[in-house]
Motif scaffolding. Sequence first.
Motif, PDB file in Angstrom:
ATOM      1  N   ALA A  32       0.826  -1.217   0.000  1.00  0.00           N
ATOM      2  CA  ALA A  32       0.000   0.000   0.000  1.00  0.00           C
ATOM      3  C   ALA A  32       0.858   1.266   0.000  1.00  0.00           C
ATOM      4  O   ALA A  32       0.550   2.239  -0.684  1.00  0.00           O
ATOM      5  CB  ALA A  32      -0.925  -0.011   1.206  1.00  0.00           C
ATOM      6  N   VAL A  33       1.914   1.273   0.796  1.00  0.00           N
ATOM      7  CA  VAL A  33       2.891   2.374   0.801  1.00  0.00           C
ATOM      8  C   VAL A  33       4.233   1.710   0.562  1.00  0.00           C
ATOM      9  O   VAL A  33       4.606   0.778   1.270  1.00  0.00           O
ATOM     10  CB  VAL A  33       2.879   3.130   2.152  1.00  0.00           C
ATOM     11  N   GLY A 235       1.316   3.296  -4.593  1.00  0.00           N
ATOM     12  CA  GLY A 235       2.094   3.216  -3.350  1.00  0.00           C
ATOM     13  C   GLY A 235       3.307   4.106  -3.283  1.00  0.00           C
ATOM     14  O   GLY A 235       4.039   4.070  -2.290  1.00  0.00           O
ATOM     15  N   ARG A 236       3.547   4.896  -4.334  1.00  0.00           N
ATOM     16  CA  ARG A 236       4.748   5.736  -4.357  1.00  0.00           C
ATOM     17  C   ARG A 236       4.405   7.184  -4.692  1.00  0.00           C
ATOM     18  O   ARG A 236       3.388   7.446  -5.328  1.00  0.00           O
ATOM     19  CB  ARG A 236       5.722   5.220  -5.412  1.00  0.00           C
ATOM     20  N   PRO A 281      -5.782   1.561 -12.156  1.00  0.00           N
ATOM     21  CA  PRO A 281      -4.483   1.459 -11.471  1.00  0.00           C
ATOM     22  C   PRO A 281      -4.114  -0.012 -11.276  1.00  0.00           C
ATOM     23  O   PRO A 281      -4.988  -0.867 -11.208  1.00  0.00           O
ATOM     24  CB  PRO A 281      -4.737   2.139 -10.120  1.00  0.00           C
ATOM     25  N   PRO A 282      -2.831  -0.325 -11.167  1.00  0.00           N
ATOM     26  CA  PRO A 282      -2.423  -1.731 -11.041  1.00  0.00           C
ATOM     27  C   PRO A 282      -2.730  -2.294  -9.651  1.00  0.00           C
ATOM     28  O   PRO A 282      -2.960  -1.546  -8.713  1.00  0.00           O
ATOM     29  CB  PRO A 282      -0.902  -1.663 -11.248  1.00  0.00           C
ATOM     30  N   SER A 283      -2.705  -3.629  -9.567  1.00  0.00           N
ATOM     31  CA  SER A 283      -2.848  -4.293  -8.273  1.00  0.00           C
ATOM     32  C   SER A 283      -1.602  -3.999  -7.437  1.00  0.00           C
ATOM     33  O   SER A 283      -0.474  -4.100  -7.920  1.00  0.00           O
ATOM     34  CB  SER A 283      -2.972  -5.795  -8.502  1.00  0.00           C
ATOM     35  N   LEU A 284      -1.822  -3.652  -6.168  1.00  0.00           N
ATOM     36  CA  LEU A 284      -0.684  -3.397  -5.276  1.00  0.00           C
ATOM     37  C   LEU A 284      -0.106  -4.708  -4.749  1.00  0.00           C
ATOM     38  O   LEU A 284       0.912  -4.718  -4.075  1.00  0.00           O
ATOM     39  CB  LEU A 284      -1.115  -2.493  -4.119  1.00  0.00           C
ATOM     40  N   LEU A 285      -0.780  -5.819  -5.081  1.00  0.00           N
ATOM     41  CA  LEU A 285      -0.262  -7.141  -4.710  1.00  0.00           C
ATOM     42  C   LEU A 285       0.855  -7.544  -5.663  1.00  0.00           C
ATOM     43  O   LEU A 285       1.814  -8.210  -5.275  1.00  0.00           O
ATOM     44  CB  LEU A 285      -1.423  -8.148  -4.772  1.00  0.00           C
ATOM     45  N   ASN A 286       0.707  -7.106  -6.903  1.00  0.00           N
ATOM     46  CA  ASN A 286       1.665  -7.518  -7.915  1.00  0.00           C
ATOM     47  C   ASN A 286       1.881  -6.369  -8.903  1.00  0.00           C
ATOM     48  O   ASN A 286       1.457  -6.441 -10.055  1.00  0.00           O
ATOM     49  CB  ASN A 286       1.097  -8.764  -8.625  1.00  0.00           C
ATOM     50  N   PRO A 287       2.507  -5.283  -8.451  1.00  0.00           N
ATOM     51  CA  PRO A 287       2.644  -4.113  -9.337  1.00  0.00           C
ATOM     52  C   PRO A 287       3.534  -4.415 -10.542  1.00  0.00           C
ATOM     53  O   PRO A 287       4.409  -5.288 -10.461  1.00  0.00           O
ATOM     54  CB  PRO A 287       3.287  -3.049  -8.438  1.00  0.00           C
TER      55      PRO A 287
END
Length: 332
Positions: A32-33, A235-236, A281-287
Amino acid sequence: MTAGSPLLQASNLHTWFELRQWGFLRVGSVRAVDGVNFALARGESVAFVGESGCGKSSLARTLLGLHRPTRGEVTFDGEELSTLKGKARQRYLARVGYVQQDPFGALPPFMDVRRLLNEPLIIHGVRDPAAREERIRRVLEEVRLTRVDEILSKFPHMLSGGQQQRIVIARALLLEPAMIIADEPVSMLDASVRVEILNLLRNIQRERELTLAFITHDLSTVRHFADRIFVMYAGRIVEQAPVDELLDHPQHPYTQSLLAAIADVDADNALEERDVPGGEPPSLLNPPPGCRFHPRCPKAIAGTCDVREPPRFAPREGHYSDCWLHDERHGS
Ligand code: SF4
């Protein structure tokens, strides 16, 4: 701490959430971050901007100490947040007020306004009922709630959305904070009261010389509000600059897409949002590898953006953008 030192600083901050299937099988981590750095000066007003799911609310909750960083640290007035326990942690929570997105959800439904505003003062040791009453009345006037006696006896469901959010702001101000974190403070309110609440927050921030971290998906609300903008994606922080510089000379293609998606403020001052072109936006599980924006970016450079993470460039003075287009080998 010196007057020039930052009030709050995030260094290499990561907040990841483990995802498990059937409660035990680790599937991966939601990032997430994911490696965020910034410093906020005393009395500065900043906006963190990005679409839903970009990590800005997780960042807000990490700054409040509600999520523990996976890596990196947050310091407030020189003290590292994760080391604060007991009374020191309580003092921190008094110095950082929180204005949530959903005012109704933030207010206990079984307490009238007098009781719910007394509670934080009692927790933080204001024992004299007359002193509490005096402080509550002062802060209700500050958030422009007139007919104070009437308001004090009401329960949250008896108030309008705008009045509820003013109560949430009053509660955040009661303990004389040095900083306010406002997470999408108007997104659940009627369009007719959004501008009023934003103006109220801005005036209070200036009058009290508070540091304000304003979290929003809506770039159109920040020009008259923030001194600096941080644009977040997956996350960035991908771009940061003083507000006029960033809005007048956006450098990162994601910021350019966000600005293109803003609808004009209509005659009722309603702030509308359009989708950013180029998908979700992309998945934060697998960016995605390389630049996280590359699957949506109209300017992506094949063989570079999809492979290598862009470093931070400073294409203009005081203006930072994580994009390969600023690399002289690619030209801007
Ligand atoms: Fe687009 Fe490449 Fe810049 Fe990322 S690094 S924003 S993909 S041009």
